[in-house]
Design an enzyme around this catalytic site. Structure first.
Site, PDB file in Angstrom:
ATOM      1  N   HIS A  11      -7.642   6.632  11.183  1.00 49.00           N
ATOM      2  CA  HIS A  11      -7.338   5.113  11.162  1.00 49.00           C
ATOM      3  C   HIS A  11      -5.770   4.931  10.928  1.00 49.00           C
ATOM      4  CE1 HIS A  11     -11.839   4.091  10.036  1.00 49.00           C
ATOM      5  NE2 HIS A  11     -11.719   4.367  11.195  1.00 49.00           N
ATOM      6  N   ARG A  28       0.872  -1.265   0.156  1.00 51.88           N
ATOM      7  CA  ARG A  28       0.057  -0.022   0.127  1.00 51.88           C
ATOM      8  C   ARG A  28       0.781   1.320  -0.064  1.00 51.88           C
ATOM      9  NH1 ARG A  28      -2.788  -3.605  -0.185  1.00 51.88           N
ATOM     10  NH2 ARG A  28      -2.690  -2.992  -2.226  1.00 51.88           N
ATOM     11  N   VAL A  55      -5.567   6.449   5.298  1.00 60.81           N
ATOM     12  CA  VAL A  55      -4.118   6.017   5.737  1.00 60.81           C
ATOM     13  C   VAL A  55      -3.082   6.781   4.966  1.00 60.81           C
ATOM     14  CG1 VAL A  55      -4.851   4.535   7.294  1.00 60.81           C
ATOM     15  CG2 VAL A  55      -4.111   3.816   4.833  1.00 60.81           C
ATOM     16  N   ASP A  56      -3.706   7.316   3.492  1.00 61.75           N
ATOM     17  CA  ASP A  56      -2.818   8.078   2.640  1.00 61.75           C
ATOM     18  C   ASP A  56      -2.699   9.158   3.199  1.00 61.75           C
ATOM     19  OD1 ASP A  56      -4.886   9.957   1.379  1.00 61.75           O
ATOM     20  OD2 ASP A  56      -5.654   8.124   0.446  1.00 61.75           O
ATOM     21  N   GLY A  98     -16.937  10.345  -0.282  1.00 57.90           N
ATOM     22  CA  GLY A  98     -16.284   9.152  -0.773  1.00 57.90           C
ATOM     23  C   GLY A  98     -16.162   8.136   0.414  1.00 57.90           C
ATOM     24  N   THR A  99     -17.262   7.646   1.264  1.00 53.88           N
ATOM     25  CA  THR A  99     -17.000   6.817   2.339  1.00 53.88           C
ATOM     26  C   THR A  99     -18.552   5.945   2.380  1.00 53.88           C
ATOM     27  OG1 THR A  99     -17.129   6.179   4.746  1.00 53.88           O
ATOM     28  CG2 THR A  99     -17.738   8.376   3.930  1.00 53.88           C
ATOM     29  N   SER A 100     -18.499   4.654   2.477  1.00 53.34           N
ATOM     30  CA  SER A 100     -19.499   3.729   2.390  1.00 53.34           C
ATOM     31  C   SER A 100     -20.357   3.933   3.730  1.00 53.34           C
ATOM     32  CB  SER A 100     -19.365   2.326   2.303  1.00 53.34           C
ATOM     33  OG  SER A 100     -18.300   1.951   3.472  1.00 53.34           O
ATOM     34  N   GLN A 111     -10.680   8.759   7.218  1.00 53.34           N
ATOM     35  CA  GLN A 111     -10.477   7.613   7.568  1.00 53.34           C
ATOM     36  C   GLN A 111      -9.189   7.263   6.591  1.00 53.34           C
ATOM     37  OE1 GLN A 111     -14.681   5.545   7.452  1.00 53.34           O
ATOM     38  NE2 GLN A 111     -14.961   7.207   6.452  1.00 53.34           N
TER      39      GLN A 111
HETATM   40  N1  APR Z   1     -15.822   9.379  -5.544  1.00 54.77           N
HETATM   41  C1  APR Z   1     -16.530   9.267  -4.609  1.00 54.77           C
HETATM   42  N2  APR Z   1     -16.787   8.410  -3.819  1.00 54.77           N
HETATM   43  C2  APR Z   1     -16.267   7.024  -4.677  1.00 54.77           C
HETATM   44  C3  APR Z   1     -15.759   7.109  -5.569  1.00 54.77           C
HETATM   45  C4  APR Z   1     -15.417   8.425  -6.226  1.00 54.77           C
HETATM   46  N3  APR Z   1     -14.719   8.401  -7.430  1.00 54.77           N
HETATM   47  N4  APR Z   1     -15.156   5.950  -5.922  1.00 54.77           N
HETATM   48  C5  APR Z   1     -15.858   5.039  -5.256  1.00 54.77           C
HETATM   49  N5  APR Z   1     -16.534   5.768  -4.162  1.00 54.77           N
HETATM   50  C6  APR Z   1     -17.321   5.686  -2.703  1.00 54.77           C
HETATM   51  C7  APR Z   1     -17.951   4.097  -3.000  1.00 54.77           C
HETATM   52  O1  APR Z   1     -19.225   4.427  -3.622  1.00 54.77           O
HETATM   53  C8  APR Z   1     -18.054   3.658  -1.273  1.00 54.77           C
HETATM   54  O2  APR Z   1     -19.134   4.233  -0.911  1.00 54.77           O
HETATM   55  O3  APR Z   1     -16.282   5.273  -1.755  1.00 54.77           O
HETATM   56  C9  APR Z   1     -16.873   4.467  -0.965  1.00 54.77           C
HETATM   57  C10 APR Z   1     -15.814   3.678  -0.375  1.00 54.77           C
HETATM   58  O4  APR Z   1     -16.117   2.717   0.586  1.00 54.77           O
HETATM   59  P1  APR Z   1     -15.349   2.088   1.614  1.00 54.77           P
HETATM   60  O5  APR Z   1     -14.623   0.936   0.660  1.00 54.77           O
HETATM   61  O6  APR Z   1     -16.177   1.150   2.483  1.00 54.77           O
HETATM   62  O7  APR Z   1     -14.146   2.890   2.205  1.00 54.77           O
HETATM   63  P2  APR Z   1     -14.466   3.569   3.411  1.00 54.77           P
HETATM   64  O8  APR Z   1     -15.798   4.116   3.758  1.00 54.77           O
HETATM   65  O9  APR Z   1     -13.225   4.775   3.511  1.00 54.77           O
HETATM   66  O10 APR Z   1     -13.989   2.434   4.616  1.00 54.77           O
HETATM   67  C11 APR Z   1     -13.946   2.860   5.971  1.00 54.77           C
HETATM   68  O11 APR Z   1     -12.924   0.696   6.620  1.00 54.77           O
HETATM   69  O12 APR Z   1     -11.655  -0.922   6.111  1.00 54.77           O
HETATM   70  C12 APR Z   1     -11.666  -0.021   6.709  1.00 54.77           C
HETATM   71  O13 APR Z   1     -10.139   1.274   7.730  1.00 54.77           O
HETATM   72  C13 APR Z   1     -10.651   1.022   6.380  1.00 54.77           C
HETATM   73  O14 APR Z   1     -10.887   3.454   6.663  1.00 54.77           O
HETATM   74  C14 APR Z   1     -11.510   2.391   5.895  1.00 54.77           C
HETATM   75  C15 APR Z   1     -12.695   2.120   6.581  1.00 54.77           C
END
Ligand code: APR
Length: 225
Positions: A99, A51, A83-84, A165-167, A81
């Site tokens: 995180h 990573r 780590v970059d 950009g977070t789920s 959230q």
């Molecule tokens: N622009 C905006 N959102 C985007 C894009 C984009 N170009 N591409 C993808 N996404 C969205 C997806 O639709 C999704 O809802 O980014 C989100 C990523 O979700 P996750 O993969 O669950 O990432 P995140 O929410 O940051 O995860 C939280 O989970 O595994 C742990 O520690 C890790 O910090 C992380 C935490």
């Protein structure tokens, strides 16, 4: 501001839970828990080394840069959230990493001993000043999230919230939105965002960060909202 993996997706960093996300190829329990570290520290170290190596090959995108522009008019606090270090490299001032950070390592006997990692590789035998092996400075599943205390205070004081950009599946980060005042306008930018009916004053923008964040920032700077 609460950001997640999606804000870095257009820089070329995989998210975790999208179709080709990191958790498709790697089991969380193999690489992202303290038990995994105890069982197989080589595998865990290698996962984060890869990573980190990739991080040297990518650059911030339009969304990271737009958030920097916002500082000309607002006190901007980014709770990420991620780590970059793409918010840092874009030039944002106030960044709280919930995180952990890929480019740092910490002692396995004293969590207060945190060190920058030179280059991309953390190796067996890299020791802290007390002589213990260094581990990635990452909050693994099941571990406490010390920065959540400061993040909660920031959420309580926020006049406007951008969630990008977070789920919103991982707690305690996802719960921060509940600490932001009902009256505060909130924007949730994510192509897959679904309305959170329990949140007042929320506008959902189902667009990518690279497209929606710069235009939202322009509107906020021009007071058109
Ligand atoms: N622009 C905006 N959102 C985007 C894009 C984009 N170009 N591409 C993808 N996404 C969205 C997806 O639709 C999704 O809802 O980014 C989100 C990523 O979700 P996750 O993969 O669950 O990432 P995140 O929410 O940051 O995860 C939280 O989970 O595994 C742990 O520690 C890790 O910090 C992380 C935490």
């Amino acid at each position: 501001m609460l950001t997640g993996a999606g804000i870095s997706a257009e820089s070329g960093i995989k998210t975790f839970r999208d179709a080709d996300g990191l958790w498709e190829d790697h089991r969380i329990e193999d690489v992202a828990t303290y038990d995994a570290w105890v069982r197989n520290s080589d595998l865990v170290m290698e996962f984060y080394n890869q990573r980190r190596k990739q991080l040297y090959e990518v650059i911030p995108n339009a969304a990271h840069y737009a958030l920097v522009k916002l500082e000309s008019k607002f006190d901007v606090y980014i709770i990420t959230q991620n780590v970059d270090d793409l918010h840092e490299r874009a030039g944002s001032k106030n960044i709280l990493h919930l995180h952990g950070e890929l480019k740092k390592a910490r002692s396995t006997v004293d969590p207060n001993l945190v060190y920058p990692i030179e280059g991309w590789e953390l190796k067996k035998g890299n020791l802290c000043q007390k002589g213990s092996q260094l581990r990635p400075h990452i909050v693994w599943f099941g571990e406490p999230v010390p920065a959540i205390i400061d993040a909660t205070s920031l959420a309580q004081e926020a006049d406007i919230l951008l969630v990008i950009g977070t789920s919103m599946l991982v707690y305690p980060a996802a719960g921060l939105i509940n600490y932001v005042h009902d009256r505060a306008p909130k924007y949730y930018i994510d192509p897959k965002a679904t309305p959170m009916n329990y949140v007042r004053n929320l506008k959902v923008l189902n667009e990518t960060a690279g497209k929606a964040v710069p235009s939202l920032v322009e509107e906020l700077l021009n007071n058109n909202l």
